[in-house]
Design a protein around this motif. Structure first.
Motif, PDB file in Angstrom:
ATOM      1  N   GLU A   1      53.292 100.983  75.575  1.00 20.25           N
ATOM      2  CA  GLU A   1      52.261 101.485  76.487  1.00 20.25           C
ATOM      3  C   GLU A   1      51.084 102.299  75.922  1.00 20.25           C
ATOM      4  OE1 GLU A   1      53.961 102.759  80.039  1.00 20.25           O
ATOM      5  OE2 GLU A   1      54.901 101.343  80.423  1.00 20.25           O
ATOM      6  N   VAL A   2      51.339 102.944  74.721  1.00 22.21           N
ATOM      7  CA  VAL A   2      50.451 103.796  73.978  1.00 22.21           C
ATOM      8  C   VAL A   2      49.131 102.982  73.590  1.00 22.21           C
ATOM      9  CG1 VAL A   2      50.052 104.969  72.010  1.00 22.21           C
ATOM     10  CG2 VAL A   2      52.424 105.031  73.139  1.00 22.21           C
ATOM     11  N   GLY A   3      49.358 101.577  73.398  1.00 24.75           N
ATOM     12  CA  GLY A   3      48.241 100.763  73.122  1.00 24.75           C
ATOM     13  C   GLY A   3      47.208 100.510  73.964  1.00 24.75           C
ATOM     14  N   ILE A   4      47.572 101.198  75.310  1.00 27.63           N
ATOM     15  CA  ILE A   4      46.658 100.656  76.407  1.00 27.63           C
ATOM     16  C   ILE A   4      45.503 102.084  76.267  1.00 27.63           C
ATOM     17  CG2 ILE A   4      46.409 101.203  78.936  1.00 27.63           C
ATOM     18  CD1 ILE A   4      49.400 100.205  79.413  1.00 27.63           C
ATOM     19  N   ILE A   5      45.907 103.048  75.655  1.00 26.66           N
ATOM     20  CA  ILE A   5      45.085 104.104  75.618  1.00 26.66           C
ATOM     21  C   ILE A   5      44.240 104.150  74.329  1.00 26.66           C
ATOM     22  CG2 ILE A   5      46.188 105.725  77.257  1.00 26.66           C
ATOM     23  CD1 ILE A   5      47.170 107.216  74.738  1.00 26.66           C
ATOM     24  N   ALA A   6      44.521 103.187  73.437  1.00 28.78           N
ATOM     25  CA  ALA A   6      44.049 103.142  71.947  1.00 28.78           C
ATOM     26  C   ALA A   6      42.593 103.453  71.970  1.00 28.78           C
ATOM     27  CB  ALA A   6      44.303 101.928  71.529  1.00 28.78           C
ATOM     28  N   PRO A   7      41.442 102.742  72.747  1.00 32.09           N
ATOM     29  CA  PRO A   7      39.986 103.201  72.692  1.00 32.09           C
ATOM     30  C   PRO A   7      39.789 104.647  72.969  1.00 32.09           C
ATOM     31  CG  PRO A   7      40.563 101.168  73.954  1.00 32.09           C
ATOM     32  CD  PRO A   7      41.757 101.735  73.877  1.00 32.09           C
ATOM     33  N   ILE A   8      40.787 105.028  73.892  1.00 34.24           N
ATOM     34  CA  ILE A   8      40.241 106.542  74.403  1.00 34.24           C
ATOM     35  C   ILE A   8      40.604 107.413  73.220  1.00 34.24           C
ATOM     36  CG2 ILE A   8      41.198 108.345  75.652  1.00 34.24           C
ATOM     37  CD1 ILE A   8      41.707 106.426  77.992  1.00 34.24           C
ATOM     38  N   ALA A   9      42.011 107.044  72.493  1.00 31.94           N
ATOM     39  CA  ALA A   9      42.453 107.997  71.261  1.00 31.94           C
ATOM     40  C   ALA A   9      41.519 107.777  70.215  1.00 31.94           C
ATOM     41  CB  ALA A   9      43.758 107.488  70.951  1.00 31.94           C
ATOM     42  N   ILE A  10      41.150 106.498  69.985  1.00 30.60           N
ATOM     43  CA  ILE A  10      40.189 106.483  68.902  1.00 30.60           C
ATOM     44  C   ILE A  10      38.876 106.995  69.205  1.00 30.60           C
ATOM     45  CG2 ILE A  10      38.715 104.577  67.472  1.00 30.60           C
ATOM     46  CD1 ILE A  10      41.137 102.731  68.219  1.00 30.60           C
ATOM     47  N   GLY A  11      38.429 107.164  70.247  1.00 30.52           N
ATOM     48  CA  GLY A  11      37.331 107.865  70.516  1.00 30.52           C
ATOM     49  C   GLY A  11      37.287 109.389  70.488  1.00 30.52           C
ATOM     50  N   PHE A  12      38.582 109.725  70.906  1.00 28.70           N
ATOM     51  CA  PHE A  12      38.926 111.374  70.678  1.00 28.70           C
ATOM     52  C   PHE A  12      38.873 111.718  69.308  1.00 28.70           C
ATOM     53  CE2 PHE A  12      40.898 112.526  75.310  1.00 28.70           C
ATOM     54  CZ  PHE A  12      39.514 112.097  75.743  1.00 28.70           C
ATOM     55  N   ILE A  13      39.597 111.145  68.438  1.00 33.20           N
ATOM     56  CA  ILE A  13      39.601 111.681  67.145  1.00 33.20           C
ATOM     57  C   ILE A  13      38.326 111.555  66.522  1.00 33.20           C
ATOM     58  CG2 ILE A  13      40.101 109.378  66.243  1.00 33.20           C
ATOM     59  CD1 ILE A  13      41.469 112.675  65.174  1.00 33.20           C
ATOM     60  N   VAL A  14      37.401 110.601  66.770  1.00 29.32           N
ATOM     61  CA  VAL A  14      36.100 110.817  66.325  1.00 29.32           C
ATOM     62  C   VAL A  14      35.192 112.052  66.628  1.00 29.32           C
ATOM     63  CG1 VAL A  14      33.857 109.770  66.154  1.00 29.32           C
ATOM     64  CG2 VAL A  14      35.783 108.181  65.622  1.00 29.32           C
ATOM     65  N   GLY A  15      35.327 112.214  68.072  1.00 31.83           N
ATOM     66  CA  GLY A  15      34.576 113.360  68.565  1.00 31.83           C
ATOM     67  C   GLY A  15      35.462 114.616  68.007  1.00 31.83           C
ATOM     68  N   ALA A  16      36.587 114.749  67.988  1.00 30.63           N
ATOM     69  CA  ALA A  16      37.338 116.172  67.282  1.00 30.63           C
ATOM     70  C   ALA A  16      36.965 116.211  65.789  1.00 30.63           C
ATOM     71  CB  ALA A  16      38.806 115.810  67.379  1.00 30.63           C
TER      72      ALA A  16
END
Length: 259
Positions: free
Chosen positions: A178-193
């Protein structure tokens, strides 16, 4: 039972070259178009936010508010760009991600080249559209600020390593669940961070396409090699590390570069 060195040879042993016929396959062409559109959307939002900030502040020097604005714009833009292309091309939106997936055996060389060409074109078209729609304002190219060339190079390696590692953990790993569901969010967050961490020093590109478009349109190439070499090294290292240590040796690459 695998031999003692088998786990450490997995990524390179699975690297696939493919052939030029992939350039003509309908699925590959559709995926390339998806990469073009998603990269265009991402760069238009990211670079456009920087141009808008410069306009409303009168080209004021970098400020905390500008850094936060850039981080938010890029995080949201990348979240959308990955989400809209994930089911078509895998949502790379970045030559460093494509390269990291190639060294891990998750995409062929020729398909990867097709993706990278599409990503670069998307970035260039986005910047040309920004110049046109803003009445000729310059698209700001990435530049160093207060750090040496080699410090900037390491900055880009580390930040891109974190980005591509996140891609592997949330989108590529077959055990992601289920972690894959939030992949776009996680990828966006790491770039922002990462922009908050490195934006004041290198601009925090982590993406050769994002750097290439503004550099070409403004014809500013100072230290441009850093924004290719750093992300490609960081992305490649992340692909190798994740494949070697965390993905089973029996995992087979999915066809067509899909996650």
């Amino acid at each position: 039972m695998p031999g003692p060195n088998e786990y450490f040879s997995v990524p390179l042993s699975r690297v696939a070259i493919g052939d030029t016929n992939e350039f003509r396959q309908p699925g590959a062409v559709k995926a390339a178009v998806a990469e073009f559109i998603s990269t265009l959307i991402f760069v238009f939002a990211g670079s456009g936010s920087g141009m808008a900030y410069n306009k409303v502040t009168g080209n004021a020097p970098n400020s905390p508010s500008g850094l936060v604005a850039a981080a938010i714009a890029h995080a949201l833009g990348l979240f959308v760009a990955v989400a809209i292309s994930a089911n078509i091309s895998g949502g790379h939106v970045n030559p460093a991600v494509t390269f990291g997936l190639f060294v891990g055996g998750n995409i062929t060389l020729f398909r990867g080249i097709l993706y990278i060409i599409a990503q670069l074109l998307g970035s260039v078209v986005a910047c040309l559209l920004l110049v046109f729609t803003t009445g000729g304002l310059e698209t700001p190219a990435f530049a160093l600020s207060g750090v040496s060339v080699w410090s900037a190079f390491v900055f880009e390696i580390v930040m891109t390593f974190g980005l591509v590692y996140t891609v592997y953990a949330t989108a590529v790993d077959p055990k992601k669940g289920e972690v894959g569901i939030i992949a776009p969010i996680a990828i966006g967050f790491i770039v922002g961070a990462n922009i908050l961490a490195g934006g004041a020093f290198t601009g925090a590109s982590m993406n050769p396409a994002v750097s290439f478009g503004p550099a070409l349109v403004s014809f500013t190439w100072t230290h441009h090699w850093i924004y290719w070499a750093g992300p490609l090294v960081g992305g490649g290292l992340a692909g190798i590390v994740y494949e070697v240590f965390f993905i089973s040796h029996s995992h087979e690459a999915l066809p067509g570069g899909d996650y």
